[in-house]
Design an enzyme around this catalytic site. Sequence first.
Site, PDB file in Angstrom:
ATOM      1  N   CYS A  45       0.824  -1.226   0.000  1.00 45.17           N
ATOM      2  CA  CYS A  45       0.000   0.000   0.000  1.00 45.17           C
ATOM      3  C   CYS A  45       0.850   1.265   0.000  1.00 45.17           C
ATOM      4  CB  CYS A  45      -0.906  -0.013   1.231  1.00 45.17           C
ATOM      5  SG  CYS A  45      -1.841   1.515   1.418  1.00 45.17           S
ATOM      6  N   TYR A  94      -4.764   6.034  -9.344  1.00 45.35           N
ATOM      7  CA  TYR A  94      -5.994   5.293  -9.024  1.00 45.35           C
ATOM      8  C   TYR A  94      -7.163   5.823  -9.845  1.00 45.35           C
ATOM      9  CZ  TYR A  94      -3.860   2.887  -5.045  1.00 45.35           C
ATOM     10  OH  TYR A  94      -3.082   2.085  -4.264  1.00 45.35           O
TER      11      TYR A  94
HETATM   12  N1  LIG Z   1      -8.652   4.494   1.671  1.00 44.05           N
HETATM   13  C1  LIG Z   1      -7.888   5.170   2.667  1.00 44.05           C
HETATM   14  C2  LIG Z   1      -6.433   5.377   2.269  1.00 44.05           C
HETATM   15  C3  LIG Z   1      -5.617   4.197   2.508  1.00 44.05           C
HETATM   16  C4  LIG Z   1      -5.990   3.103   1.549  1.00 44.05           C
HETATM   17  O1  LIG Z   1      -6.691   3.321   0.543  1.00 44.05           O
HETATM   18  N2  LIG Z   1      -5.505   1.926   1.858  1.00 44.05           N
HETATM   19  C5  LIG Z   1      -5.851   0.787   1.053  1.00 44.05           C
HETATM   20  C6  LIG Z   1      -4.656  -0.036   0.678  1.00 44.05           C
HETATM   21  S1  LIG Z   1      -3.603   0.815  -0.463  1.00 44.05           S
HETATM   22  C7  LIG Z   1      -6.765  -0.099   1.859  1.00 44.05           C
HETATM   23  O2  LIG Z   1      -6.504  -0.355   3.015  1.00 44.05           O
HETATM   24  N3  LIG Z   1      -7.824  -0.549   1.224  1.00 44.05           N
HETATM   25  C8  LIG Z   1      -8.779  -1.435   1.811  1.00 44.05           C
HETATM   26  C9  LIG Z   1     -10.175  -1.060   1.371  1.00 44.05           C
HETATM   27  O3  LIG Z   1     -10.345  -0.041   0.691  1.00 44.05           O
HETATM   28  O4  LIG Z   1     -11.084  -1.809   1.717  1.00 44.05           O
HETATM   29  C10 LIG Z   1      -8.505   6.486   2.903  1.00 44.05           C
HETATM   30  O5  LIG Z   1      -8.802   7.148   1.896  1.00 44.05           O
HETATM   31  O6  LIG Z   1      -8.686   6.814   4.056  1.00 44.05           O
END
Ligand SMILES: N[C@@H](CCC(=O)N[C@@H](CS)C(=O)NCC(=O)O)C(=O)O
Length: 316
Positions: free
Chosen positions: A59, A190
């Site tokens: 990540c 993304y």
């Molecule tokens: N989505 C988080 C940022 C961190 C993030 O996107 N982490 C991803 C991995 S790169 C994650 O944990 N994704 C799991 C999910 O979206 O269910 C946010 O905007 O607060």
Amino acid sequence: MPTPQFVAEERDGRFVRQSNRFTDRISRDSSSPAGGGPDERGRWPVEPGRYRLIWSRACPWAHRAVIVRALLGLTGAIGLGTVDPIRDERGWRFTLDPDGRDPVLGIGLLSEAYLATDPTYEGRVTVPAIVDTLTGRVVTNDYPQITLDLATEWVDFHAAGAPELYPEPQRAELDELMADVYADVNNGVYRAGFASSQDAYQEAYDRLFARLDALAARLSDGRPYLMGDRLTEADVRLFTTLVRFDAVYHNHFRCNRNKITEMPVLWEYARRLYRLPGFGDTVDFDQIKRHYYLTHEAINPSGIVPAGPDPSVWLA
Ligand SMILES: N[C@@H](CCC(=O)N[C@@H](CS)C(=O)NCC(=O)O)C(=O)O
């Protein structure tokens, strides 16, 4: 059960990142005593040995926190737990640890910490997250704030000679630069990759490469880092996208005007960072590739993980 990744996070074909987060902070200003929880403003006390940073090596948002922790010499003060790069339907798992449990928190799934904090939580269970080892609660998953707080709130525990990653006199310029890097590059890849309309993809692609060209122009005066002679948070944030670019974003997210290896100024800059302690030694191309190519079924239904590119170019 955690929400599947990226479902229903779009508007007019445009990918929209979630905004709900745990936003408490660990701060020198906390009025709570050692061992206490958040004060009335949601500030937890700074305490070495108390908190655990949870990341996935895949990540980019979590990777920034791990790089900053290393650069500041906070590895002894803040523990590190690593989840499997492959989420199943239950989300992030501690399957890399013996018995499938984080050895300090004793949990098998990161969602257990989220639900221990808020039993009604229905948002995404994301990394990075900082978990309190005393209560098992998530203090914060607010990734942009986590690194700034490591730089500014944990100063008493920084290693001697640690870089000043968020220097006060440069904050206005840094904030603007990091906002552009976030919108067009960190999140831009993304937006290109998860676009579900041609127009949305094209817009993200154009903005991404226009910004990379501008960043290359900024660095072309020979400065080693984005802000000049000194490494800052902006370099960390740009690096985590650049290091994934040729291996993942160029192909998987269709960011294919060119590779970073084909942009001489950015390539030299990225490799310069890669060689610094905390940067290259925290990169795991295998986990990065397996995460993206194996878990985004809509983009890569076959689940084939590309064999290249050869990672040794980073050290050449
Ligand atoms: N989505 C988080 C940022 C961190 C993030 O996107 N982490 C991803 C991995 S790169 C994650 O944990 N994704 C799991 C999910 O979206 O269910 C946010 O905007 O607060």
